[in-house]
Write an enzyme that holds these catalytic residues in place. Structure first.
Site, short mmCIF file in Angstrom:
data_model
loop_
_atom_site.label_atom_id
_atom_site.label_comp_id
_atom_site.label_asym_id
_atom_site.label_seq_id
_atom_site.Cartn_x
_atom_site.Cartn_y
_atom_site.Cartn_z
N VAL A 294 0.61 -1.33 -0.24
CA VAL A 294 -0.04 0.45 0.42
C VAL A 294 1.41 1.23 -0.15
O VAL A 294 1.64 1.66 0.86
CB VAL A 294 -0.75 0.01 1.52
N SER A 295 0.85 2.58 -1.16
CA SER A 295 1.57 3.57 -0.91
C SER A 295 0.72 4.47 -1.12
O SER A 295 0.04 4.76 -1.99
CB SER A 295 2.36 2.93 -2.37
N LYS A 296 1.15 5.80 -0.96
CA LYS A 296 0.58 6.72 -0.91
C LYS A 296 0.59 7.50 -2.30
O LYS A 296 -0.23 8.69 -2.77
CB LYS A 296 0.14 7.93 -0.26
N ALA B 102 17.96 9.23 -5.20
CA ALA B 102 18.92 8.58 -4.56
C ALA B 102 20.29 9.10 -5.56
O ALA B 102 20.40 7.98 -6.97
CB ALA B 102 19.37 7.85 -4.28
N PHE C 210 34.13 7.22 -3.80
CA PHE C 210 32.69 8.14 -2.34
C PHE C 210 32.98 8.39 -1.07
O PHE C 210 34.44 7.79 -0.40
CB PHE C 210 31.40 7.16 -2.26
N GLN D 103 21.25 13.99 9.30
CA GLN D 103 22.46 14.43 8.12
C GLN D 103 21.70 15.60 7.58
O GLN D 103 20.73 15.93 6.88
CB GLN D 103 22.13 12.72 7.64
N HIS E 161 23.49 17.13 4.33
CA HIS E 161 24.47 17.01 2.60
C HIS E 161 25.14 17.69 2.55
O HIS E 161 24.46 19.04 2.21
CB HIS E 161 23.23 16.66 2.05
N LEU F 81 19.18 19.01 -4.53
CA LEU F 81 20.71 17.75 -4.21
C LEU F 81 21.68 17.94 -4.98
O LEU F 81 20.93 17.82 -6.47
CB LEU F 81 20.45 16.53 -4.02
N GLU G 111 26.61 13.59 -4.13
CA GLU G 111 28.16 13.19 -3.87
C GLU G 111 29.57 13.11 -4.98
O GLU G 111 30.00 12.38 -5.16
CB GLU G 111 28.17 12.36 -2.42
N HIS H 278 18.78 15.99 4.47
CA HIS H 278 18.97 15.04 3.77
C HIS H 278 18.45 14.03 4.51
O HIS H 278 17.63 13.31 2.90
CB HIS H 278 20.29 14.86 2.99
N ARG I 117 25.43 8.69 8.53
CA ARG I 117 25.58 7.86 7.23
C ARG I 117 26.47 7.66 5.73
O ARG I 117 26.67 8.96 5.90
CB ARG I 117 24.15 7.95 6.64
N SER J 125 22.75 3.63 2.40
CA SER J 125 21.19 4.27 2.28
C SER J 125 20.78 3.19 0.74
O SER J 125 19.98 2.52 1.15
CB SER J 125 20.42 5.54 1.51
N LEU J 126 21.05 3.46 -0.08
CA LEU J 126 20.85 2.06 -1.17
C LEU J 126 20.88 0.45 -0.62
O LEU J 126 19.99 -0.31 -0.48
CB LEU J 126 20.69 2.06 -2.64
#
Lengths: 558, 320
Positions: A32-34, A45, A114, A227, A229, A239, A242, A337, A372, A377-378
């Site tokens: 279920v997603s809005k 990302a 990175f 965080q 960024h 954004l 990075e 971020h 992080r 994050s991915l």
């Protein structure tokens, strides 16, 4: 009756990965997603996904160490070890599903450097890695038979006898309220970005899931770890990846100097995000900024490399700052971020509420601790999305569907929504939301201190009072976004309160939580997670020890 | 600056039907169309419905028609759109049903995407590591994967406007992403399906999808690439493929297009029913004096044109 073994809330990377892995285990799954899945914020990302591939001479232990150090030793090392050791296989899974990762000369997966890492281990698709992964997971979702309740807004979790039994949700296109019964629910609803204004986050990132879990009795952890960024556009907060610094871009102050020499002489622009953001803010505060910004300079990278690997930010520079990044430096500043904290879970995504799981940005396992690393994050979304999906499916096998008064929930929420629509006098959501965001930005920025956070807390309390009389302008039932924003604001206010309470509690500087009144890290008293739970008397704070397996805390230098 | 945003509104819950509503507002010079709509929603009229999320052209939520063409509201500058009176016109996308105001029903869009089996289908056991593929091939695909599924191309597609069965530019671009993926093993089967009615040959090449695509995906260019690919793997017996062949043969023969013989060659001289279908067009052309000459003459120096054809053929190693 709508019912599923596993119900996933949110259709970003964590949500889709969780759903696919639960289905693989034989569970009847739905999401279920809005918003439609491909509108999810995982899209944003840009830079890539980290993994240490052993056949390339990398070692997941090194990745884990970089992550632990990046977290300022607040990350739980057992969880970090799982994430880093499973990363390689998951990366290959994604490639097999169809993600078009960049290749090296041999046609194997290529890497870029990175921040905060000793080795280049970030795998990428130009500068839209999140989008490329999200769309491929959606391809897999289309292939599967998983039902998606698209544009359904979850109003609340249903907790009966201390167990999570499903959700009450609003179908946005019709305005109808439904109960979806479930043996397990996996919260994958994303972060809290828009609690701050500006933020790099999409407008839909409003902390709904964190707020709903908190209201239902789930513990939140490390909520103060917000965080900033290092490279976002002034004003809009859009954004800049990075990956730009990963490819070699410089940060310059008003004197044209690469100021990171002063703050991180070894890693320079590729130090951890908290370190770089603090450096920028210090330069700006000490008068070496330009109009509240410093410069990101890509000119020396050359047009060919920029156009191949940083395609999207060429457009972003042009569209949102009027700057051609190939020929001129672009003004940037630290911008809100990501939230490292969230719903406290174990390494299988379980929360303290039986039947309720969480994964992705809304969860705190904790693999990111105080800060992080870019491109972790991915990785977090797919590793813990998959693990929680699999675990939830296994757990659901032994469960019966819970029995409860379904109509009672439907009627109750219909009544609530009706009384909201009937209210005639009060403020609209927009004014309160904007005030909240600006206050959070002012008092919970890169640097924080007691007095400011106390002012902020009272402002939030004030916003909560104003929210009690919020009014709608749209009183219709079909696609009423005025109603959705109003409901979101309620969750945002809860998130804001827990963030600030936790921030006041942690009396030291660690990771992203930099206090001018407690400028040093204090391992003796604060090598601990700050946990916040809802009680009748408001948020209650407690502490949990950090899990340390093999890396003892040491001074953090880049 | 002062702008007037004229919005085409529709609320299924009232009886007004579709109507235009003008909003006057003061907004910064650098603002986007989305900034203006958000300002309206927050400060003037909370009942205005639209989708939007990322504000940076990556989520694909805010596609709508601005001054008659589909665009993303978030990366469209107001100043580029306002007329002398400071006005812009904003409407929901077309070719898709409207739910409310600027919100369209996406169902048909996604149904068409699903029609092309949009997932990677590789053959044999998966390798232990990644598939080996060239960086060029992946970079090439990233031009198509850049598609954010906003629907702008579908909204403004002139072929879809007259034939709802046409699979459309977004789905065909998506199909290309698999046909051109060296890891996919079903290219020929995919092309076989796309070669059918409502597939690649239904595009009228109006270029609108290329014009309106906010991500440079160039859907029509992908459709043309699919056509070439289809013919090259042997799907050369469709009207579309024969049309392309006939076109080329006639130009090679006489140096310019013989419009009378083009349809005959395309459908086949013995295909009487199809030829009869051309009769009304032919009659109208005759009445308006637009009938092509029955005796088609060669252009001067036609041998040079033939040389060009020969040279291209030699370069590409294409058999006659």
């Amino acid at each position: 009756m709508l019912e599923h073994d596993v119900l996933v809330i949110g259709a970003g990377l964590a949500g889709m990965r969780a759903a696919l892995s639960a289905q693989e285990m034989g569970a009847n799954v739905a999401i279920v997603s809005k918003v439609h899945p491909v509108r999810s914020h995982s899209n944003a990302a840009q830079g890539g996904i980290n993994a240490a591939l052993t056949d390339r001479g990398d070692d997941w232990n090194d990745h884990a160490y970089d992550t632990v150090k990046g977290s300022d030793y607040l990350g739980d090392q057992d969880a970090i070890e799982i994430m880093c050791s499973e990363a390689g296989q998951e990366l290959i899974n994604l490639e097999h599903m169809g993600v078009i990762f960049n290749r090296d000369d041999q046609g194997l997966l290529g890497t870029r450097a990175f921040g905060g890492q000793q080795k280049a281990r970030t795998f990428f698709v130009a500068d839209f890695t999140g989008q490329a992964m999200l769309h491929v997971l959606y391809e897999q979702l289309m292939k599967s038979s998983i039902r998606v309740y698209e544009e359904w807004f979850v109003l609340a979790l249903i907790i009966e006898g201390g167990v999570c039994c499903g959700v009450t949700a609003l179908e946005i296109a019709t305005g109808r309220v439904y109960v979806i019964r479930a043996k397990t629910v996996i919260m994958c609803s994303g972060g809290v970005g828009r609690v701050f204004e500006p933020s790099t986050n999409a407008l839909i990132v409003t902390g709904d899931g964190i707020g709903q879990a908190y209201s239902s009795g789930a513990s939140l952890m490390d909520m103060e770890m917000i965080q900033y960024h290092p490279t976002t556009l002034k004003g809009s907060g859009v954004l800049i990846t990075e990956g730009a610094r990963g490819e070699g871009a410089y940060l310059l102050n008003s004197e044209g100097k690469r100021f990171m020499e002063t703050y991180a002489p070894n890693m320079m622009e590729l130090a951890s995000r908290d370190v770089v953001s603090r450096a920028e803010q210090t330069e700006i505060n000490e008068g070496r900024g330009v109009d509240g910004c410093v410069y990101l300079d890509l000119r020396h990278l050359g047009e060919d490399l920029i156009r191949e690997r940083l395609t999207q930010i060429v457009d972003i520079g042009q569209d949102f700052a009027g700057v051609n990044i190939i020929n001129e430096p672009i003004p940037i500043r630290p911008g809100m971020h990501y939230i490292m904290g969230g719903i406290k879970t174990d390494v299988n995504g379980r929360t303290n509420i039986p039947g309720l799981y969480a994964a992705g940005e809304c969860a705190c396992i904790s693999v990111h601790g105080g800060n992080r690393l870019g491109a972790n994050s991915l990785l977090d979304t797919v590793i813990f999305g998959r693990r929680s999906g699999a675990h939830a499916a296994g757990y659901a096998k032994d469960q019966e569907f819970p029995e409860f008064d379904v109509q009672g929930y439907v009627k109750g929420y219909e009544q609530k929504l009706k009384s909201l629509a009937d209210r005639q006098k009060g403020e609209r959501w927009a004014q309160i939301r904007n005030d909240l965001g600006k206050d959070m930005d002012q008092y919970f920025g890169v640097y924080r201190e007691e007095r400011g956070m106390q002012i902020l807390l009272s402002r939030i309390e004030d916003c909560k009072k104003r929210y009690e009389t919020v009014v709608l302008q749209d009183r219709g039932t079909i696609f009423n976004t005025d109603l959705i924003f109003t409901l979101e604001l309620g969750f945002m206010l809860d998130c804001a309160e827990t963030i600030v309470k936790s921030g006041i509690e942690r009396k030291e500087s660690r990771g992203a939580h930099s206090r001018t009144d407690y400028p040093l890290r204090n391992d003796k008293d604060w090598l601990t997670h700050v946990v916040v739970s809802k009680t009748d008397n408001g948020p209650e704070i407690s502490h949990l020890p950090v899990k340390i397996t093999k890396w003892t805390p040491e001074e953090r230098k880049y | 600056m002062q702008v007037i945003v004229s919005v085409n509104r529709f609320d299924p819950e009232d009886s007004k039907g579709k109507y235009w509503q003008d909003y006057n507002l003061e907004i910064g010079e650098n603002s986007t169309v989305l900034d203006a709509l958000i300002k309206i929603r927050e400060e003037i009229d909370g009942s205005l419905a639209m989708r939007c999320s990322c504000r940076s052209a990556i989520c694909g939520s805010c596609a709508m028609r601005v001054n008659g063409h589909a665009r993303l509201a978030c990366n469209t500058k107001l100043v580029d759109m306002t007329d002398d009176a400071g006005m812009i016109k904003v409407e929901p996308m077309t070719n898709l049903p409207v739910i409310k105001d600027l919100v369209i029903d996406q169902q048909m869009f996604w149904d068409k995407i699903k029609q092309v089996s949009p997932w990677l289908q590789s053959e044999g056991p998966e390798p232990k590591g990644e598939y080996v593929a060239s960086n060029e091939s992946m970079n090439h695909l990233s031009g198509v994967m850049a598609c954010i599924m906003c629907g702008a191309c579908v909204s403004d597609c002139s072929a879809l406007e007259v034939d709802k069965n046409f699979i459309g530019p977004a789905a065909l671009a998506k199909a290309y992403r698999f046909v051109a993926d060296p890891r996919d093993s079903k290219s020929v089967e995919r092309l076989g399906v796309l070669n059918e009615y409502s597939g690649i040959w239904d595009c009228t090449r109006c270029y609108e999808c290329v014009e309106v695509c906010p991500k440079g995906v160039g859907p029509m260019d992908r459709i043309m690439a699919l056509r070439e690919e289809a013919i090259s793997v042997g799907y050369d017996n469709t009207i579309g493929a024969r049309h392309a062949d006939a076109f080329s043969d006639l130009v090679e023969d006489s140096g310019w297009l013989d419009e009378l013989r083009l349809p005959i060659k395309t459908v086949g001289i013995f295909n009487l029913p199809a030829l009869l279908n051309f009769a009304p067009v032919g009659l109208r052309a005759l009445v308006k004096g637009k009938m092509p000459a029955i005796f088609h003459h060669n252009v001067p120096n036609v041998e040079n044109v033939r040389k060009l054809f020969k040279r291209i053929r030699n370069n590409q190693n294409i058999d006659d």
